[in-house]
Structures are given as structure tokens and as C-alpha cells.
Design a protein around this motif. Sequence first.
Motif, short mmCIF file in Angstrom:
data_model
loop_
_atom_site.label_atom_id
_atom_site.label_comp_id
_atom_site.label_asym_id
_atom_site.label_seq_id
_atom_site.Cartn_x
_atom_site.Cartn_y
_atom_site.Cartn_z
N UNK A 86 29.90 -8.34 -24.61
CA UNK A 86 30.66 -7.82 -23.47
C UNK A 86 30.52 -6.32 -23.24
N UNK A 87 30.22 -5.58 -24.31
CA UNK A 87 30.07 -4.13 -24.17
C UNK A 87 28.84 -3.75 -23.36
N UNK A 88 27.97 -4.69 -23.06
CA UNK A 88 26.80 -4.42 -22.22
C UNK A 88 27.21 -4.08 -20.79
N UNK A 89 28.42 -4.46 -20.40
CA UNK A 89 28.92 -4.20 -19.05
C UNK A 89 29.99 -3.11 -19.12
N UNK A 90 29.66 -1.92 -18.65
CA UNK A 90 30.58 -0.80 -18.64
C UNK A 90 30.75 -0.31 -17.21
N UNK A 91 31.93 0.16 -16.92
CA UNK A 91 32.15 0.75 -15.59
C UNK A 91 31.19 1.92 -15.41
N UNK A 92 30.58 1.97 -14.24
CA UNK A 92 29.61 2.99 -13.86
C UNK A 92 28.30 2.91 -14.65
N UNK A 93 28.10 1.85 -15.42
CA UNK A 93 26.85 1.60 -16.14
C UNK A 93 26.59 0.10 -16.10
N UNK A 94 26.37 -0.41 -14.92
CA UNK A 94 26.15 -1.84 -14.73
C UNK A 94 24.68 -2.06 -14.40
#
Length: 189
Positions: free
Chosen positions: A118-126
Motif C-alpha cells: 500500500x505504501x506504493x501509493x502516496x499523495x502527490x506521488x501516484x
Amino acid sequence: MHETAGLSADEIRGFAAETDGEGALLAVRPDRAPASALAPLLRRDGKPGFVVVDMPDVDAFSPCGVELPDTPLYVVTGLDRGDHMTNWSPDEALPALTKEDRTPLLLTEGVHWVLQQPEALERNRCFMTIGSRLRKADGSLDARTPAIWISNGTGRDGRERRNAPKVGWCWWNNRHTWLGFASTTGRGA
């Protein structure tokens, strides 16, 4: 997910146990587990993932220029979110990935990545998943390209979906400062 793919949980566990490789991603072929079935399994801040309403044809986006193993389950290795390509268009990113001996992720592989890490999806780093494209009836490619990001809860998404994982699309020639281009160095059975 195993039920959607027509596999038993033991089959998936057995395949995973035999998989060698730190950071390897287990993926199910998109014809066995389509994006529309996988997206709701995503979770962020307790909210389920969703596909944007103006992408009812999400499952018609299929591998384009990407060879998949001829098995229901396969492994994706050498994952990269493509942060160094933010503010590039897909048209600019694809040849750069090819030059680096990388192939873009499929939409379903991107969803599997966020399900497993899940940490692969970060706000402003999608990220965009330009390995999946929609071929139109005349043979040309649809200008939409799939991407996975975090909803701001605006517009048709609805406030209740703020911070939820979102499967959406962007135009092929557009640039976004917060979307990279997810890619891999290999896929294997």
C-alpha cells in the motif's frame, strides 16, 4: 481475489511460496481478474478503492506492447513508480522506459502493487499504468491512459471518497506533476 480469478486460495499461496525474489509482485492475468473487480479491494484510510464513473470500459484496457506469461499467475520484478518522470506525458515516457529496458505496468499490475504494498501509493506521488491501452474499433488507440491515485473527494468522486484509492485516466499527451510512470524490468511465470 482468488475467487474472481477462478483459483483456490491454496493455489495462490503455493505460487507465492515458490516465488523467489525480494520485492517481487504476484500478479493475476487481467483476463482472470479485471481492474473493475480488483479496484474495490484497495484500501486507504479505511476507504475502498473505486473506478471513476466516466471509465465504465475500464476492463477493455488491455496489454499493449507488453508480453505476459501464459499462466494465470505470474511475477513482476524490478518495480519502479517512475517519480523521476513526473510532469512527462505518456508519449514522452514510453520511449524513455523502452530505452531503459523497462516496460510500463498494466493497470491490473498497478492495482496488485498497491494491494500488496500500500505504501506504493502516496499523495502527490501516484502513477500511470500505460502498459494498458484501449484499442478502438478502427484499430487506433484511445487517448485515455489509466492511472492510480488518491481521490481528493471532489466532483463526481464525492466527499465520502476523499483519500480513497482511485482508478482513473489521463490524456495520452497530458503532463501531471504528481503522476509518474510505473514500470518493471521483467515478468515471469
